[in-house]
Design a protein around this motif. Structure first.
Motif, PDB file in Angstrom:
ATOM      1  N   ALA A 157       0.789   3.876   0.140  1.00 29.05           N
ATOM      2  CA  ALA A 157      -0.250   4.870   0.378  1.00 29.05           C
ATOM      3  C   ALA A 157      -0.020   6.048  -0.540  1.00 29.05           C
ATOM      4  CB  ALA A 157      -0.244   5.344   1.831  1.00 29.05           C
ATOM      5  N   ARG A 171      -3.904  12.228  -3.329  1.00 28.07           N
ATOM      6  CA  ARG A 171      -4.009  12.628  -4.732  1.00 28.07           C
ATOM      7  C   ARG A 171      -4.902  13.847  -4.897  1.00 28.07           C
ATOM      8  NH1 ARG A 171      -7.679  10.799  -8.369  1.00 28.07           N
ATOM      9  NH2 ARG A 171      -8.350   9.106  -6.998  1.00 28.07           N
ATOM     10  N   THR A 179      -7.493  13.004  -2.023  1.00 31.39           N
ATOM     11  CA  THR A 179      -8.059  11.660  -1.986  1.00 31.39           C
ATOM     12  C   THR A 179      -6.991  10.661  -1.529  1.00 31.39           C
ATOM     13  OG1 THR A 179      -9.538  12.218  -3.811  1.00 31.39           O
ATOM     14  CG2 THR A 179      -9.190   9.883  -3.357  1.00 31.39           C
ATOM     15  N   TYR A 232      -5.458   6.793  -0.584  1.00 24.38           N
ATOM     16  CA  TYR A 232      -5.482   5.360  -0.881  1.00 24.38           C
ATOM     17  C   TYR A 232      -4.462   4.680   0.018  1.00 24.38           C
ATOM     18  CZ  TYR A 232      -4.410   0.867  -2.869  1.00 24.38           C
ATOM     19  OH  TYR A 232      -4.186  -0.475  -3.012  1.00 24.38           O
ATOM     20  N   TYR A 233      -4.848   3.533   0.555  1.00 26.11           N
ATOM     21  CA  TYR A 233      -3.940   2.700   1.337  1.00 26.11           C
ATOM     22  C   TYR A 233      -3.969   1.281   0.801  1.00 26.11           C
ATOM     23  CZ  TYR A 233      -3.904   6.435   4.822  1.00 26.11           C
ATOM     24  OH  TYR A 233      -3.752   7.646   5.469  1.00 26.11           O
ATOM     25  N   SER A 234      -2.809   0.675   0.760  1.00 24.68           N
ATOM     26  CA  SER A 234      -2.766  -0.747   0.463  1.00 24.68           C
ATOM     27  C   SER A 234      -3.522  -1.499   1.567  1.00 24.68           C
ATOM     28  CB  SER A 234      -1.311  -1.209   0.430  1.00 24.68           C
ATOM     29  OG  SER A 234      -1.233  -2.611   0.473  1.00 24.68           O
ATOM     30  N   LYS A 258      -3.669  -0.629   5.721  1.00 24.08           N
ATOM     31  CA  LYS A 258      -4.833   0.176   6.084  1.00 24.08           C
ATOM     32  C   LYS A 258      -5.169  -0.025   7.548  1.00 24.08           C
ATOM     33  CE  LYS A 258      -9.255   1.587   4.131  1.00 24.08           C
ATOM     34  NZ  LYS A 258     -10.261   1.339   3.065  1.00 24.08           N
TER      35      LYS A 258
END
Length: 118
Positions: A49, A52, A57, A59-61, A65
């Motif tokens: 994860a 950013r 922002t 992001y998750y694998s 998730k």
């Protein structure tokens, strides 16, 4: 000198929860990138994860998730990973990483072991 220090790893049963914490010293990353990676025995390191930019922002694998939550605090000097519904396949060494630019990781922690028993 920038250092990232992880804490919170350990042994937990499947279905349990753990929270990993990472504290940065030497600089902050409120507008950069902070993330968590993991490496299981015999496998390549993979991103878990990240958060950013100043907007944050996320992001998750796909594999985590809905179960893991990343959060950044203290003006970019800490990053946490709340891990719920843990599975044996989540067993790995988890690394905290950070970068001043939003797309590049410059600094890495030493890692913390997470073991999920079935």
């Amino acid at each position: 000198q920038v250092q990232l220090v992880e804490s919170g790893g350990g042994l937990v049963q499947a279905g349990g929860s753990l929270t990993l914490s990472c504290a940065a010293s030497g600089r902050t990353f409120s507008s950069g990138v902070m993330g968590w990676f993991r490496q299981a025995p015999g496998k390549d390191r993979e991103i878990v994860a990240q958060i950013r930019g100043s907007v944050g922002t996320l992001y998750y694998s796909p594999s985590v998730k809905g179960r893991f939550t990343i959060s950044r605090g203290n003006a970019g000097s800490t990053v946490n990973l709340q891990m719920n519904s843990l599975k044996p396949e989540d067993t790995a060494i988890y690394y905290c990483a950070a970068g001043s630019a939003s797309y590049q990781y410059d600094y890495w922690g030493q890692g913390t072991q997470v073991t999920v028993s079935s």
